[in-house]
Design a protein around this motif. Structure first.
Motif, PDB file in Angstrom:
ATOM      1  N   PRO A   1       0.811  -1.225   0.000  1.00 24.44           N
ATOM      2  CA  PRO A   1       0.000   0.000   0.000  1.00 24.44           C
ATOM      3  C   PRO A   1       0.840   1.270   0.000  1.00 24.44           C
ATOM      4  N   GLU A   2       1.689   1.420  -0.999  1.00 23.84           N
ATOM      5  CA  GLU A   2       2.502   2.626  -1.126  1.00 23.84           C
ATOM      6  C   GLU A   2       1.836   3.581  -2.118  1.00 23.84           C
ATOM      7  N   ALA A   3       1.906   4.867  -1.842  1.00 27.89           N
ATOM      8  CA  ALA A   3       1.188   5.860  -2.648  1.00 27.89           C
ATOM      9  C   ALA A   3       1.574   5.782  -4.130  1.00 27.89           C
ATOM     10  N   SER A   4       2.876   5.821  -4.437  1.00 30.47           N
ATOM     11  CA  SER A   4       3.279   5.833  -5.843  1.00 30.47           C
ATOM     12  C   SER A   4       2.959   4.503  -6.510  1.00 30.47           C
ATOM     13  N   HIS A   5       3.139   3.417  -5.768  1.00 34.68           N
ATOM     14  CA  HIS A   5       2.874   2.087  -6.316  1.00 34.68           C
ATOM     15  C   HIS A   5       1.391   1.935  -6.644  1.00 34.68           C
ATOM     16  N   CYS A   6       0.538   2.341  -5.718  1.00 37.70           N
ATOM     17  CA  CYS A   6      -0.895   2.158  -5.904  1.00 37.70           C
ATOM     18  C   CYS A   6      -1.491   3.215  -6.832  1.00 37.70           C
ATOM     19  N   GLY A   7      -1.124   4.461  -6.615  1.00 37.29           N
ATOM     20  CA  GLY A   7      -1.710   5.533  -7.421  1.00 37.29           C
ATOM     21  C   GLY A   7      -1.282   5.488  -8.875  1.00 37.29           C
ATOM     22  N   ASP A   8       0.027   5.605  -9.116  1.00 38.91           N
ATOM     23  CA  ASP A   8       0.526   5.564 -10.488  1.00 38.91           C
ATOM     24  C   ASP A   8       0.300   4.191 -11.109  1.00 38.91           C
ATOM     25  N   GLY A   9       0.463   3.142 -10.288  1.00 40.00           N
ATOM     26  CA  GLY A   9       0.260   1.789 -10.793  1.00 40.00           C
ATOM     27  C   GLY A   9      -1.154   1.570 -11.276  1.00 40.00           C
ATOM     28  N   TYR A  10      -2.120   2.081 -10.539  1.00 39.65           N
ATOM     29  CA  TYR A  10      -3.522   1.918 -10.932  1.00 39.65           C
ATOM     30  C   TYR A  10      -3.786   2.580 -12.283  1.00 39.65           C
ATOM     31  N   LYS A  11      -3.201   3.749 -12.488  1.00 37.80           N
ATOM     32  CA  LYS A  11      -3.396   4.442 -13.769  1.00 37.80           C
ATOM     33  C   LYS A  11      -2.848   3.612 -14.915  1.00 37.80           C
ATOM     34  N   HIS A  12      -1.653   3.025 -14.712  1.00 38.45           N
ATOM     35  CA  HIS A  12      -1.072   2.188 -15.762  1.00 38.45           C
ATOM     36  C   HIS A  12      -1.921   0.950 -16.024  1.00 38.45           C
ATOM     37  N   LEU A  13      -2.423   0.333 -14.955  1.00 39.25           N
ATOM     38  CA  LEU A  13      -3.244  -0.863 -15.130  1.00 39.25           C
ATOM     39  C   LEU A  13      -4.530  -0.538 -15.888  1.00 39.25           C
ATOM     40  N   GLU A  14      -5.126   0.597 -15.596  1.00 42.16           N
ATOM     41  CA  GLU A  14      -6.325   1.001 -16.335  1.00 42.16           C
ATOM     42  C   GLU A  14      -6.012   1.212 -17.813  1.00 42.16           C
ATOM     43  N   GLU A  15      -4.857   1.824 -18.080  1.00 40.77           N
ATOM     44  CA  GLU A  15      -4.447   2.029 -19.474  1.00 40.77           C
ATOM     45  C   GLU A  15      -4.219   0.684 -20.168  1.00 40.77           C
ATOM     46  N   GLY A  16      -3.629  -0.257 -19.425  1.00 35.45           N
ATOM     47  CA  GLY A  16      -3.417  -1.579 -19.985  1.00 35.45           C
ATOM     48  C   GLY A  16      -4.716  -2.285 -20.306  1.00 35.45           C
ATOM     49  N   VAL A  17      -5.697  -2.158 -19.417  1.00 37.03           N
ATOM     50  CA  VAL A  17      -7.007  -2.757 -19.663  1.00 37.03           C
ATOM     51  C   VAL A  17      -7.643  -2.153 -20.908  1.00 37.03           C
ATOM     52  N   ARG A  18      -7.567  -0.848 -21.027  1.00 44.68           N
ATOM     53  CA  ARG A  18      -8.144  -0.198 -22.212  1.00 44.68           C
ATOM     54  C   ARG A  18      -7.429  -0.624 -23.496  1.00 44.68           C
ATOM     55  N   ALA A  19      -6.145  -0.971 -23.363  1.00 41.13           N
ATOM     56  CA  ALA A  19      -5.366  -1.389 -24.537  1.00 41.13           C
ATOM     57  C   ALA A  19      -5.628  -2.847 -24.918  1.00 41.13           C
ATOM     58  N   GLY A  20      -6.324  -3.593 -24.052  1.00 40.49           N
ATOM     59  CA  GLY A  20      -6.638  -4.980 -24.387  1.00 40.49           C
ATOM     60  C   GLY A  20      -6.052  -6.005 -23.439  1.00 40.49           C
ATOM     61  N   MET A  21      -5.558  -5.568 -22.276  1.00 37.04           N
ATOM     62  CA  MET A  21      -4.978  -6.510 -21.306  1.00 37.04           C
ATOM     63  C   MET A  21      -6.036  -7.056 -20.340  1.00 37.04           C
ATOM     64  N   GLU A  22      -7.226  -7.224 -20.826  1.00 30.34           N
ATOM     65  CA  GLU A  22      -8.314  -7.745 -20.009  1.00 30.34           C
ATOM     66  C   GLU A  22      -8.948  -8.923 -20.728  1.00 30.34           C
ATOM     67  N   VAL A  23      -9.265  -9.972 -19.980  1.00 27.72           N
ATOM     68  CA  VAL A  23      -9.943 -11.122 -20.557  1.00 27.72           C
ATOM     69  C   VAL A  23     -11.326 -10.704 -21.042  1.00 27.72           C
ATOM     70  N   ARG A  24     -11.596 -11.033 -22.299  1.00 22.44           N
ATOM     71  CA  ARG A  24     -12.923 -10.749 -22.875  1.00 22.44           C
ATOM     72  C   ARG A  24     -13.383 -11.993 -23.610  1.00 22.44           C
ATOM     73  N   SER A  25     -14.341 -12.683 -23.015  1.00 21.61           N
ATOM     74  CA  SER A  25     -14.796 -13.951 -23.570  1.00 21.61           C
ATOM     75  C   SER A  25     -16.166 -14.283 -23.015  1.00 21.61           C
ATOM     76  N   GLU A  26     -16.931 -15.055 -23.778  1.00 20.36           N
ATOM     77  CA  GLU A  26     -18.224 -15.541 -23.309  1.00 20.36           C
ATOM     78  C   GLU A  26     -18.114 -16.934 -22.698  1.00 20.36           C
ATOM     79  N   LEU A  27     -16.926 -17.523 -22.754  1.00 23.74           N
ATOM     80  CA  LEU A  27     -16.745 -18.839 -22.163  1.00 23.74           C
ATOM     81  C   LEU A  27     -16.953 -18.776 -20.661  1.00 23.74           C
TER      82      LEU A  27
END
Length: 440
Positions: free
Chosen positions: A237-263
């Protein structure tokens, strides 16, 4: 006299009736008591039917119905064969950092495991020749298979090939698990033509509801090299790790790093309530990672590259058989070296300064997100893997076609279940009772 008798009899009819009813109820209670005393597990089952529990459809003691693989096959030496006798080799005063690790584990020098063992033992639930033909393997680490009964029964039920490291050794800390998983990956039969799918799962709190064929089919549909289960909590629970990290993870999800399937979706589920928001799950779960063997070897090498020396722990290292904490850990994302050294030297020390695979995984995922690496995907809706922590007893229902549980928030029935918090782990047996043909 006749009139008196008639009067008394008439007046006494209600008390007599009540007496007879009471006698019958007393007799019934006595019989029930005898039955219950003869079957104490009755109370065990009922005790679990609490408002926050997950049900008890399966009667009796869960452990009494578990079935396991009959035989395990050591791959190389056993724990007893690699255990160090300090007196015989003159190592009673040897420093923790001076014990040689197994070849290929040089980055883990200083781990207390190497003070007691020269290698990491690995064993399979199949002969090696049969393991070579398997397209799917579960890899885990445990010092005692009997302490991981639910996990072992689950792989047996679904006929999954398994590699287990660490049996018979001592548990030191989380680095043992990482080294054990690496030992399993390096021993698995693989080449350019055969790169098996491997599920890295925690042995003490994971179970499965699919066979190998279904898990492979779902994974191949996701167009990924690695799929990671997700949690709602940021660690550390470090500020830079969680704050900046969350922004990067959201960007990754928007770029396609999220599972998308009907299975895995349960059709026409009237129980879907969407009371849990899967979109809040974005942090990796180190106890549920699925990927090709070659990709997971690279993943663990990335973890090794994150290791930084903790000067405080290194100063407190042990000698001979007396061991201290592992003095290396993964530096969190966004924390510079100066801040890191201040953190690990703080008094009282931070709770997360020791080695923690969750810390390593989240740094890896943040960096992959920053690079928009869509070959690494987060499973946020339980298509393949699911972390139970953060859900409640009301979060699951039964798929009428399969009898398996599904997560009502997404109407998905996953294959790999990680009960990743102490509270969630307490629900493993109640879940087995509620879904008696799903897990074991």
């Amino acid at each position: 006299q006749e009139a008196r008798t008639m009067t008394v009899t008439k007046q006494a009819s209600a008390p007599v009736y009540l007496f007879l009813v009471g006698a019958i109820l007393f007799f019934s209670a006595c019989v029930a008591g005898l039955v219950v005393s003869a079957r104490p597990e009755f109370w065990t089952v009922e005790r679990d039917v609490v408002p926050d529990g997950m049900g008890a459809a399966l009667g009796g003691n869960v452990d009494d119905v578990l079935v396991f693989d009959d035989k395990w096959f050591p791959q190389g030496k056993t724990a007893d064969e690699v255990k160090i006798d300090h007196a015989s080799i003159g190592a009673e005063n040897r420093k923790q950092e001076d014990f040689e690790p197994q070849s290929g584990f040089e980055r883990w020098r200083g781990a207390p495991y190497w003070q007691h063992y020269t290698e990491m033992p690995v064993e399979y639930n199949l002969p090696r020749a049969r393991m070579q033909a398997k397209d799917v393997v579960v890899a885990t680490h445990t010092t005692d298979k009997d302490a991981s009964k639910l996990f072992m029964a689950s792989i047996h039920k679904h006929g999954i090939a398994a590699s287990v490291s660490g049996v018979g050794t001592w548990w030191h800390s989380h680095e043992d698990k990482e080294m054990g998983l690496k030992a399993s990956l390096l021993r698995l039969p693989a080449d350019e033509r055969h790169d098996p799918l491997v599920i890295l799962a925690d042995s003490d709190d994971s179970m499965f509801t699919c066979d190998a064929e279904e898990m492979l089919s779902r994974f191949e549909d996701l167009d990924a090299d690695i799929v990671v289960g997700t949690e709602t909590r940021c660690w550390p629970p470090e500020a830079s790790h969680c704050g900046d990290g969350y922004k990067h993870l959201e960007e990754g999800v928007r770029a396609g790093m999220e599972v998308r399937s009907e299975l895995g979706r349960v059709e026409s589920s009237g129980d879907a309530t969407h009371d849990t928001k899967p979109t809040t799950r974005i942090w990796g779960d180190a106890g549920a990672i699925v990927g090709r063997r070659s990709a997971l070897v690279k993943l663990l090498r990335e973890f090794e590259s994150f290791l930084e020396i903790n000067p405080k722990y290194k100063a407190d290292q042990g000698t001979g058989a007396r061991w201290g904490a592992f003095y290396k850990s993964c530096k969190p994302f966004g924390v510079d070296t100066k801040a890191w050294r201040e953190a690990v030297s703080a008094r009282p020390p931070r709770a997360w300064i020791g080695y923690d695979d969750q810390m390593c995984l989240n740094r890896y995922l943040i960096e992959r997100s920053a690079a928009k690496d869509v070959r690494v995907k987060l499973d946020r809706d339980a298509t393949l893997v699911h972390a139970v922590g953060g859900t409640s007893s009301q979060s699951y229902a039964t798929n009428p076609k399969t009898g398996r549980p599904f997560w009502k928030a997404t109407s998905k029935s996953p294959c790999v279940w990680h009960f990743n918090t102490p509270a969630a782990a307490e629900e493993m047996r109640p879940m087995i009772r509620a879904y008696p043909d799903a897990f074991v």
